[in-house]
Design a protein around this motif. Sequence first.
Motif, short mmCIF file in Angstrom:
data_model
loop_
_atom_site.label_atom_id
_atom_site.label_comp_id
_atom_site.label_asym_id
_atom_site.label_seq_id
_atom_site.Cartn_x
_atom_site.Cartn_y
_atom_site.Cartn_z
N ASP A 73 -8.52 2.13 10.81
CA ASP A 73 -7.43 1.38 10.19
C ASP A 73 -7.80 1.07 8.74
OD1 ASP A 73 -5.30 1.09 12.02
OD2 ASP A 73 -6.39 -0.46 13.12
N PRO A 74 -6.85 1.12 7.81
CA PRO A 74 -7.16 0.77 6.42
C PRO A 74 -7.62 -0.68 6.31
CG PRO A 74 -4.99 1.80 6.61
CD PRO A 74 -5.44 1.49 8.00
N HIS A 75 -8.75 -0.90 5.66
CA HIS A 75 -9.29 -2.26 5.56
C HIS A 75 -8.32 -3.19 4.83
CE1 HIS A 75 -13.81 -1.55 6.53
NE2 HIS A 75 -13.02 -0.90 7.34
N ARG A 76 -7.54 -2.64 3.92
CA ARG A 76 -6.56 -3.45 3.20
C ARG A 76 -5.53 -4.06 4.14
NH1 ARG A 76 -3.41 -1.13 -2.13
NH2 ARG A 76 -3.07 -3.13 -3.17
N ALA A 77 -5.27 -3.37 5.25
CA ALA A 77 -4.30 -3.86 6.22
C ALA A 77 -4.92 -4.80 7.24
CB ALA A 77 -3.66 -2.68 6.95
N LEU A 78 -6.24 -4.92 7.23
CA LEU A 78 -6.93 -5.69 8.26
C LEU A 78 -7.36 -7.07 7.80
CD1 LEU A 78 -9.32 -2.94 9.69
CD2 LEU A 78 -7.19 -3.76 10.72
N PHE A 79 -8.06 -7.14 6.68
CA PHE A 79 -8.82 -8.34 6.35
C PHE A 79 -8.05 -9.29 5.43
CE2 PHE A 79 -12.04 -5.13 7.43
CZ PHE A 79 -12.68 -5.81 8.47
N ASP B 71 0.83 -1.20 0.00
CA ASP B 71 0.00 0.00 0.00
C ASP B 71 0.87 1.26 0.00
OD1 ASP B 71 -2.98 0.96 0.57
OD2 ASP B 71 -1.60 2.20 1.75
N ARG B 72 0.65 2.14 -0.96
CA ARG B 72 1.52 3.31 -1.09
C ARG B 72 1.33 4.32 0.05
NH1 ARG B 72 4.51 3.51 -5.58
NH2 ARG B 72 3.93 2.18 -7.36
N ASP B 73 0.12 4.43 0.56
CA ASP B 73 -0.10 5.33 1.71
C ASP B 73 0.69 4.84 2.92
OD1 ASP B 73 -1.77 7.04 0.33
OD2 ASP B 73 -3.60 6.00 0.95
N ALA B 74 0.62 3.53 3.19
CA ALA B 74 1.38 2.97 4.30
C ALA B 74 2.87 3.13 4.07
CB ALA B 74 1.02 1.50 4.49
N LEU B 75 3.30 2.95 2.83
CA LEU B 75 4.72 3.07 2.52
C LEU B 75 5.23 4.49 2.79
CD1 LEU B 75 6.98 1.20 1.50
CD2 LEU B 75 6.53 2.06 -0.81
#
Length: 298
Positions: free
Chosen positions: A221-227, A155-159
Amino acid sequence: MSNDSLTERIRLRPLIVAAATRLAEAGVGSPMTDAEHLAAHVLGVERMRLALVPMVDDDVAARFEQLIEQRAARVPLQHLTGTASMGEIDLSVGPGVFVPRPETELLFAWALGFLETHGHAHAPIVVDLCTGSGALALAIAYARPDALVHAVELDRDALRWARRNADARIAAGDTPITLHHGDVTDPFVVSDLTARADLVVANPPYIPAAATLDPEVADHDPHRALFGGADGLDVIRAMVPTVARLLRPGGATAIEHDDTNGAGVAALLRRQGDFTDIEQHQDLAGRPRFVVATKAGR
């Protein structure tokens, strides 16, 4: 100081107690702890030193109460303070990145223990998959400045958050880490590290899709990081071959998982066929939390 000036000041402890009551009514799980953290944040002091600040000015009280209202609305504490911790370091966090959890501290401690007890003739190579804010990678680099630490994030935002934290640690004099934009389920991700890693750690998306989450998690929290799909294992299932490829013989991995999936992750590692010494570990609440394993061979 005049009596008028004295009357304009407010006692801090009753403010904190009232704030904790407000947070408890809102369903916050650790109301007193959070109220004290927010008071310390507003005052710019350590939480343990709040007793040394018996009185505060009106403007301080107003800023504190504003933060309490946001916390009562279930905005994460870490978003309000702007920081989260891992090991001995603080990290910047906020919208767009997963907030590191205390449970991951146990995986971090295990990782340091492995590096300590498995000395190497070379600088140990560590890979952090799904690095998010860079928490595990940067905490390991701080504790083991001799290590060559790589961190992978899709994920670019997390990066961007990870780069911000990595730059802050460099400014503090820490050993740099190497950040990679990549998908941990890609069979060729960080292919130059194939069979070179001494340790691979991962805190991937692992929550089953139907799980009920606290508002702090579900709304922030970003759903991409959760599920991790229906059973929570989609990312881990596809990541295990990557872990096996990256590790050198005798290297080890530690993978965090949902508390329903300890046996499932252990089975995935066992089915891969490259691992020995597969062990499940619990968190401080006694729930299954991460699985460790060693790459077969020497």
